[in-house]
Write a protein that holds these residues in place. Structure first.
Motif, PDB file in Angstrom:
ATOM      1  N   CYS A 107      -5.227 146.141  16.857  1.00  0.00           N
ATOM      2  CA  CYS A 107      -5.938 147.466  16.749  1.00  0.00           C
ATOM      3  C   CYS A 107      -5.955 147.569  15.381  1.00  0.00           C
ATOM      4  N   ILE A 108      -6.652 146.524  14.844  1.00  0.00           N
ATOM      5  CA  ILE A 108      -7.574 145.878  14.033  1.00  0.00           C
ATOM      6  C   ILE A 108      -9.217 146.779  13.939  1.00  0.00           C
ATOM      7  N   PHE A 109      -9.597 146.631  14.854  1.00  0.00           N
ATOM      8  CA  PHE A 109     -10.886 145.983  15.194  1.00  0.00           C
ATOM      9  C   PHE A 109     -11.756 147.712  15.903  1.00  0.00           C
ATOM     10  N   PRO A 110     -10.816 148.329  16.106  1.00  0.00           N
ATOM     11  CA  PRO A 110     -11.705 149.982  16.488  1.00  0.00           C
ATOM     12  C   PRO A 110     -11.547 150.198  15.688  1.00  0.00           C
ATOM     13  N   ILE A 111     -10.934 150.174  14.132  1.00  0.00           N
ATOM     14  CA  ILE A 111     -11.046 150.586  13.066  1.00  0.00           C
ATOM     15  C   ILE A 111     -12.375 150.708  12.199  1.00  0.00           C
ATOM     16  N   ALA A 112     -12.500 149.040  12.273  1.00  0.00           N
ATOM     17  CA  ALA A 112     -14.508 148.316  12.166  1.00  0.00           C
ATOM     18  C   ALA A 112     -14.942 148.713  12.685  1.00  0.00           C
ATOM     19  N   PHE A 133     -16.909 148.250   7.163  1.00  0.00           N
ATOM     20  CA  PHE A 133     -16.753 147.985   8.219  1.00  0.00           C
ATOM     21  C   PHE A 133     -16.425 146.456   8.475  1.00  0.00           C
ATOM     22  N   ALA A 134     -17.206 145.356   7.428  1.00  0.00           N
ATOM     23  CA  ALA A 134     -16.835 144.174   7.237  1.00  0.00           C
ATOM     24  C   ALA A 134     -15.776 143.864   6.579  1.00  0.00           C
ATOM     25  N   VAL A 135     -15.002 144.417   6.280  1.00  0.00           N
ATOM     26  CA  VAL A 135     -13.820 143.977   4.830  1.00  0.00           C
ATOM     27  C   VAL A 135     -12.508 144.001   6.227  1.00  0.00           C
ATOM     28  N   VAL A 136     -12.559 144.959   6.794  1.00  0.00           N
ATOM     29  CA  VAL A 136     -11.638 145.428   7.845  1.00  0.00           C
ATOM     30  C   VAL A 136     -12.273 144.419   8.957  1.00  0.00           C
ATOM     31  N   LEU A 137     -13.086 144.390   8.956  1.00  0.00           N
ATOM     32  CA  LEU A 137     -13.565 143.146  10.327  1.00  0.00           C
ATOM     33  C   LEU A 137     -12.653 141.652  10.160  1.00  0.00           C
ATOM     34  N   PHE A 138     -13.099 141.888   8.674  1.00  0.00           N
ATOM     35  CA  PHE A 138     -12.422 140.509   8.659  1.00  0.00           C
ATOM     36  C   PHE A 138     -11.590 140.275   7.908  1.00  0.00           C
ATOM     37  N   CYS A 196      -8.844 137.297  11.061  1.00  0.00           N
ATOM     38  CA  CYS A 196      -7.542 136.768  10.002  1.00  0.00           C
ATOM     39  C   CYS A 196      -6.055 136.929  10.635  1.00  0.00           C
ATOM     40  N   SER A 197      -6.130 138.221  10.996  1.00  0.00           N
ATOM     41  CA  SER A 197      -4.434 138.577  11.815  1.00  0.00           C
ATOM     42  C   SER A 197      -4.456 137.729  12.337  1.00  0.00           C
ATOM     43  N   PHE A 198      -5.279 138.161  13.485  1.00  0.00           N
ATOM     44  CA  PHE A 198      -5.283 138.092  15.064  1.00  0.00           C
ATOM     45  C   PHE A 198      -5.145 136.627  15.242  1.00  0.00           C
TER      46      PHE A 198
END
Length: 434
Positions: free
Chosen positions: A308-313, A394-399, A403-405
């Motif tokens: 669910c983090i990827f849609p935020i990025a 967006f790059a910070v959120v994608l990172f 890592c979480s996944f």
């Protein structure tokens, strides 16, 4: 004879949690937001947040030792009164100093937050250790679900109401509200009756701490090694996922989405509330479907949670609308917390059921301490990353998402291999209990 879940004493614990956690959520939301509004610095915000978590990491294991040796009701009462006193002290000092910006404000806020998080770290083991004694083994999943629902409800209403009060009237009304909440909770908790077995001291304070820690480590290492692996998974997720949300939500809304200041403060409260609402929904779902949930399937919840983090990025990269980004952030935060809460209740219930009563407080506090170690590290990391990569958030959120996944993917097998000491998998065991 099956024990009733909502006994008089368990109900009092639940009500006390509602009042205490509501005040805690409101003030822990308002204080960092005030600092961010005054300075606009993500790095300073991350540093202060990181420092605030350190006492919680240190005091959580000590709180577990105390919870297994001291009357749990007395711990709750004393800590709620002490929290009210800390906030009164902050109120007097900040009022005298005029709540001005600068190094003095940062130091005062840091010390106050460190005390608040430290108290919470010592407080929660007493609550969690009291659940088996008040609810009974047969009601553990339901009781933990109720405690998590209460925690999420307070965390939902606290930031929302705190955000409204703060944006309209400033910090002072939030302080007064929180002081009243902690005082009322402490008075009410005086009437709780929790079974307590007095243990021998067994030497001086240092020897007691060393012996109790040794018992906890040995239990996890030799009897329940899978619990230790699960702790490492929680550490990784707190480092890469939870810390990003803690730092990222207020920073993105107030500094990146380009919204009017008072609106951004209110929306920040609603975004924090979406996390709490997800926790509330997750707690309710566990209560409804508790007997169908098994520890072996917990890894799948984690993978869905991290996805669910990827849609935020993606929204940060493609959307220019601040409100559009806010909606995506809020919805994804809701789902993340829903799944994370379901996972947490499953693991916590498993640990409580499999741990001897004299070790429950220590083992749970050890789990909390190790997993929370990641929070200050992650807060400092994401404060630095958001400050350094301005314009490329967006790059910070994608990172964070990648890592979480990866952590969730590699730890899924841990939960699929959970077994009891006799070698019977937990799915079969729960089916027999049903």
């Amino acid at each position: 004879m099956e024990r009733k879940l909502f006994s008089r004493d368990f109900t009092l614990v639940v009500i006390g949690q509602i009042i205490s956690l509501f005040g805690n959520a409101a003030i822990r939301f308002a204080l960092p937001l005030y600092l961010l509004n005054q300075t606009g610095s993500a790095a300073l915000y991350g540093m202060v947040t990181a420092c605030a978590f350190v006492p919680s990491v240190i005091l959580s294991p000590l709180g577990g030792i105390i919870a297994d040796r001291v009357h749990k009701r007395n711990i709750m009462v004393a800590l709620d009164f002490f929290t009210a006193a800390v906030l009164i002290g902050f109120f007097l000092l900040s009022a005298e100093g005029g709540l001005s910006s600068g190094d003095g404000l940062a130091v005062l806020l840091t010390v106050t937050l460190m005390l608040l998080y430290g108290i919470a770290g010592a407080y929660q083991p007493a609550v969690q250790a009291s659940v088996p004694a008040l609810a009974g083994r047969e009601n553990l999943m339901a009781a933990n679900s109720v405690i998590n629902v209460v925690s999420s409800l307070a965390a939902l209403l606290g930031p929302v109401l705190g955000g409204i009060l703060y944006s309209a009237y400033g910090l002072r009304p939030v302080l007064i509200l929180s002081i009243v909440c902690f005082f009322l909770s402490a008075v009410m908790e005086c009437f709780i009756r929790i079974p307590h077995i007095r243990r021998e001291k067994g030497g001086g304070a240092w020897k007691i701490v060393r012996t109790d820690f040794s018992e906890s480590f040995c239990f996890i290492q030799k009897e329940k090694p899978m619990v230790g692996k699960a702790i490492l998974a929680a550490f990784g997720l707190n480092l890469f996922l939870s810390a990003m949300l803690v730092v990222g939500i207020p920073y993105l809304i107030t500094e990146v989405f380009l919204l009017e200041s008072s609106l951004a403060n209110r929306l920040c409260g609603f975004a924090q509330g979406s996390l709490a609402a997800g926790g509330l929904a997750g707690g309710v779902l566990v209560g409804v479907f508790g007997k169908r949930l098994t520890v072996r399937k917990a890894g799948s919840l984690l993978m869905a949670c991290t996805a669910c983090i990827f849609p935020i990025a993606g929204a940060l990269f493609f959307f220019s609308s601040g409100m559009g980004n806010f909606l995506v952030l809020s919805v994804c935060s809701f789902i993340v917390m829903l799944l994370a809460t379901m996972f947490t209740v499953q693991i916590l219930s498993f640990v409580q059921a499999e741990t001897p009563p004299e070790l429950v407080g220590k083992v749970i506090s050890l789990i909390m301490a190790v997993s929370m170690c990641a929070q200050p590290l992650g807060s400092g990391l994401y404060g630095f990353l958001f400050e350094t990569w301005k314009g490329a958030e967006f790059a910070v959120v994608l990172f964070s998402g990648v890592c979480s996944f990866l952590v969730a993917f590699f730890t899924r097998k841990i939960f699929r291999d959970f077994e009891n000491p006799e070698g019977t998998d937990l799915d079969s065991r729960q089916e027999k209990e049903i």
